[in-house]
Design an enzyme around this catalytic site. Structure first.
Site, PDB file in Angstrom:
ATOM      1  N   GLN A   1     -14.072   0.164 -10.321  1.00  0.00           N
ATOM      2  CA  GLN A   1     -14.625   1.106  -9.348  1.00  0.00           C
ATOM      3  C   GLN A   1     -13.493   1.820  -8.609  1.00  0.00           C
ATOM      4  O   GLN A   1     -12.328   1.414  -8.680  1.00  0.00           O
ATOM      5  CB  GLN A   1     -15.510   0.347  -8.351  1.00  0.00           C
TER       6      GLN A   1
ATOM      7  N   GLU B   1     -15.774 -13.001  -7.260  1.00  0.00           N
ATOM      8  CA  GLU B   1     -15.640 -11.543  -7.068  1.00  0.00           C
ATOM      9  C   GLU B   1     -15.089 -10.950  -8.362  1.00  0.00           C
ATOM     10  O   GLU B   1     -14.075 -11.422  -8.879  1.00  0.00           O
ATOM     11  CB  GLU B   1     -14.706 -11.271  -5.878  1.00  0.00           C
TER      12      GLU B   1
ATOM     13  N   ASP C   1     -14.549  -8.892   0.235  1.00  0.00           N
ATOM     14  CA  ASP C   1     -13.947  -8.551   1.532  1.00  0.00           C
ATOM     15  C   ASP C   1     -13.691  -9.789   2.381  1.00  0.00           C
ATOM     16  O   ASP C   1     -12.910  -9.750   3.323  1.00  0.00           O
ATOM     17  CB  ASP C   1     -14.804  -7.537   2.297  1.00  0.00           C
TER      18      ASP C   1
ATOM     19  N   HIS D   1     -22.533  -9.860   8.087  1.00  0.00           N
ATOM     20  CA  HIS D   1     -22.036 -11.149   7.598  1.00  0.00           C
ATOM     21  C   HIS D   1     -22.674 -12.327   8.319  1.00  0.00           C
ATOM     22  O   HIS D   1     -22.992 -13.346   7.699  1.00  0.00           O
ATOM     23  CB  HIS D   1     -20.499 -11.183   7.666  1.00  0.00           C
TER      24      HIS D   1
ATOM     25  N   ASP E   1     -16.977 -12.123 -13.314  1.00  0.00           N
ATOM     26  CA  ASP E   1     -18.327 -11.565 -13.189  1.00  0.00           C
ATOM     27  C   ASP E   1     -19.296 -12.636 -12.678  1.00  0.00           C
ATOM     28  O   ASP E   1     -19.410 -13.716 -13.277  1.00  0.00           O
ATOM     29  CB  ASP E   1     -18.756 -11.060 -14.570  1.00  0.00           C
ATOM     30  N   GLY E   2     -19.973 -12.323 -11.597  1.00  0.00           N
ATOM     31  CA  GLY E   2     -20.912 -13.277 -11.007  1.00  0.00           C
ATOM     32  C   GLY E   2     -22.051 -13.627 -11.937  1.00  0.00           C
ATOM     33  O   GLY E   2     -22.519 -14.772 -11.957  1.00  0.00           O
TER      34      GLY E   2
ATOM     35  N   ASP F   1     -23.604 -11.206  -2.212  1.00  0.00           N
ATOM     36  CA  ASP F   1     -23.019 -10.175  -1.338  1.00  0.00           C
ATOM     37  C   ASP F   1     -22.453  -9.089  -2.235  1.00  0.00           C
ATOM     38  O   ASP F   1     -21.247  -8.950  -2.405  1.00  0.00           O
ATOM     39  CB  ASP F   1     -21.925 -10.815  -0.476  1.00  0.00           C
ATOM     40  N   SER F   2     -23.364  -8.322  -2.816  1.00  0.00           N
ATOM     41  CA  SER F   2     -22.976  -7.400  -3.884  1.00  0.00           C
ATOM     42  C   SER F   2     -22.902  -5.968  -3.391  1.00  0.00           C
ATOM     43  O   SER F   2     -23.317  -5.654  -2.274  1.00  0.00           O
ATOM     44  CB  SER F   2     -24.025  -7.471  -4.995  1.00  0.00           C
ATOM     45  N   THR F   3     -22.403  -5.107  -4.254  1.00  0.00           N
ATOM     46  CA  THR F   3     -22.536  -3.669  -4.053  1.00  0.00           C
ATOM     47  C   THR F   3     -23.983  -3.296  -4.384  1.00  0.00           C
ATOM     48  O   THR F   3     -24.778  -4.130  -4.826  1.00  0.00           O
ATOM     49  CB  THR F   3     -21.577  -2.924  -5.002  1.00  0.00           C
TER      50      THR F   3
HETATM   51  N1  SAM Z   1     -21.169  -5.930   2.396  1.00  0.00           N
HETATM   52  C1  SAM Z   1     -21.233  -4.948   1.358  1.00  0.00           C
HETATM   53  C2  SAM Z   1     -22.580  -4.279   1.232  1.00  0.00           C
HETATM   54  O1  SAM Z   1     -23.557  -4.719   1.782  1.00  0.00           O
HETATM   55  O2  SAM Z   1     -22.697  -3.260   0.522  1.00  0.00           O
HETATM   56  C3  SAM Z   1     -20.816  -5.482   0.059  1.00  0.00           C
HETATM   57  C4  SAM Z   1     -19.597  -6.298   0.188  1.00  0.00           C
HETATM   58  S1  SAM Z   1     -18.625  -6.719  -1.132  1.00  0.00           S
HETATM   59  C5  SAM Z   1     -17.294  -5.589  -0.911  1.00  0.00           C
HETATM   60  C6  SAM Z   1     -19.412  -6.327  -2.625  1.00  0.00           C
HETATM   61  C7  SAM Z   1     -18.555  -6.809  -3.786  1.00  0.00           C
HETATM   62  O3  SAM Z   1     -19.352  -7.142  -4.906  1.00  0.00           O
HETATM   63  C8  SAM Z   1     -17.531  -5.803  -4.269  1.00  0.00           C
HETATM   64  O4  SAM Z   1     -16.255  -6.228  -3.910  1.00  0.00           O
HETATM   65  C9  SAM Z   1     -17.724  -5.755  -5.798  1.00  0.00           C
HETATM   66  O5  SAM Z   1     -16.520  -5.699  -6.501  1.00  0.00           O
HETATM   67  C10 SAM Z   1     -18.467  -7.066  -6.019  1.00  0.00           C
HETATM   68  N2  SAM Z   1     -19.237  -7.099  -7.269  1.00  0.00           N
HETATM   69  C11 SAM Z   1     -19.964  -6.105  -7.814  1.00  0.00           C
HETATM   70  N3  SAM Z   1     -20.493  -6.508  -8.982  1.00  0.00           N
HETATM   71  C12 SAM Z   1     -20.096  -7.791  -9.177  1.00  0.00           C
HETATM   72  C13 SAM Z   1     -20.336  -8.737 -10.200  1.00  0.00           C
HETATM   73  N4  SAM Z   1     -21.072  -8.442 -11.288  1.00  0.00           N
HETATM   74  N5  SAM Z   1     -19.779  -9.971 -10.062  1.00  0.00           N
HETATM   75  C14 SAM Z   1     -19.033 -10.272  -8.965  1.00  0.00           C
HETATM   76  N6  SAM Z   1     -18.769  -9.414  -7.974  1.00  0.00           N
HETATM   77  C15 SAM Z   1     -19.297  -8.178  -8.078  1.00  0.00           C
END
Ligand code: SAM
Length: 285
Positions: free
Chosen positions: A34, A108, A89, A65, A140-141, A158-160
């Site tokens: 990304q 993450e 984060d 959080h 990958d989660g 806590d994903s995107t």
């Molecule tokens: N608090 C934020 C919100 O509500 O939008 C999200 C916080 S956090 C930065 C989201 C994280 O999920 C990102 O760092 C991203 O890289 C991660 N992420 C996305 N897809 C993922 C996956 N398949 N496995 C693990 N982490 C993932």
């Protein structure tokens, strides 16, 4: 935005946007997953965006959080093993480590998010990445949960948003694997967006979570930079009793954990599950 000063406009919604004025870009890179940007703002401190979507700001991150972590942790009451999917984060990690846990595993997908957070938003993790109870997995989660033989008392997704690498974390297959990895009386919480602007996402999450768990609902909280009104956090468990605790029990548990919070209180915990009518309407089977 003031003319001549740099601005940053979020690109999440097609016809409406929030924009920060007078920003100073601290970091920008395209990772394998990304576009990652961090910028400084006068009103919200340091802000992280992924693919043009605001993830977190040092000023208002505490709302999200605290409400992601403490309702499930305190409702469970004895969580020792916690799994965070995403959350690079470090904010959920920091809040989870406030509890007497044995281990918090954070998975993450993007190591660059962790590195940028440590460097530019160190108050998010507040040292959590080097806590001996923290296990950090870069991967990958979806794959992690599918492969794990461990069980967890609390799972925090806590994903995107469901585009890009985060899309897989909103699927029935992922939730089914989470249900398998959840210990008895465990609970899963997941960010589900802003229902006024993303109503279909809330209904989809409700249906998909309901395919894997018998007790599914949402809590709400107001995060200033997740614009558009209340945001929803999905709640999924097979133990409806977790939502029946009274305010006194929650207060005793919060005090026992020595919790210091700015948004979460036991009263807010209970109130967060009272859904406005326009959100209740979205919970259709
Ligand atoms: N608090 C934020 C919100 O509500 O939008 C999200 C916080 S956090 C930065 C989201 C994280 O999920 C990102 O760092 C991203 O890289 C991660 N992420 C996305 N897809 C993922 C996956 N398949 N496995 C693990 N982490 C993932």
């Amino acid at each position: 935005m003031v003319a001549g000063r740099a601005g940053y406009a979020e690109t999440l919604h097609a016809h409406w946007r929030q924009e920060f004025g007078d920003v100073r870009m601290l970091h920008a890179e395209t990772t394998p997953f990304q576009k990652l940007e961090v910028f400084e703002t006068p009103g919200f401190g340091a802000v992280m965006a992924l693919d043009g979507v605001i993830q977190t700001t040092t000023a208002d991150e505490f709302v999200y959080h605290e409400m992601m972590v403490h309702p499930p942790m305190l409702a469970h009451g004895g969580a020792k093993r916690v799994l965070i999917i995403g959350g690079g984060d470090g904010g959920c990690l920091r809040e989870a480590l406030k509890h007497p846990v044995e281990r918090v595993t954070l998975v993450e997908i993007d190591a660059a998010v962790i590195a940028a957070s440590k460097r530019f938003l160190p108050t998010l993790a507040a040292g959590g990445f080097s806590d001996p109870r923290a296990r950090i997995v870069v991967g990958d989660g979806l794959a992690f949960v599918a492969a794990t033989t461990e069980t967890f008392d609390v799972i925090l997704v806590d994903s995107t948003d469901p585009e890009g690498p985060g899309e897989a974390l909103f699927t029935e297959a992922f939730y089914a694997d989470c249900a398998r990895a959840l210990a008895p009386h465990g609970v899963l919480a997941t960010q589900c967006g802003v229902p006024f602007l993303q109503p279909a996402g809330v209904t989809a999450s409700f249906r998909r979570l309901s395919a894997a768990f018998s007790d599914v609902t949402f809590s709400v909280c107001a995060v200033p930079t997740y614009v558009g009104g209340l945001m929803t956090l999905g709640w999924a468990s097979n133990d409806p009793g977790l939502r029946r605790l009274g305010v006194e029990s929650l207060r005793i548990r919060a005090q026992a954990a020595g919790l210091s919070t700015r948004y979460y209180t036991p009263e807010v915990h209970l109130a967060a599950f009272a859904l406005p009518g326009y959100i209740q309407e979205l919970l259709v089977p």
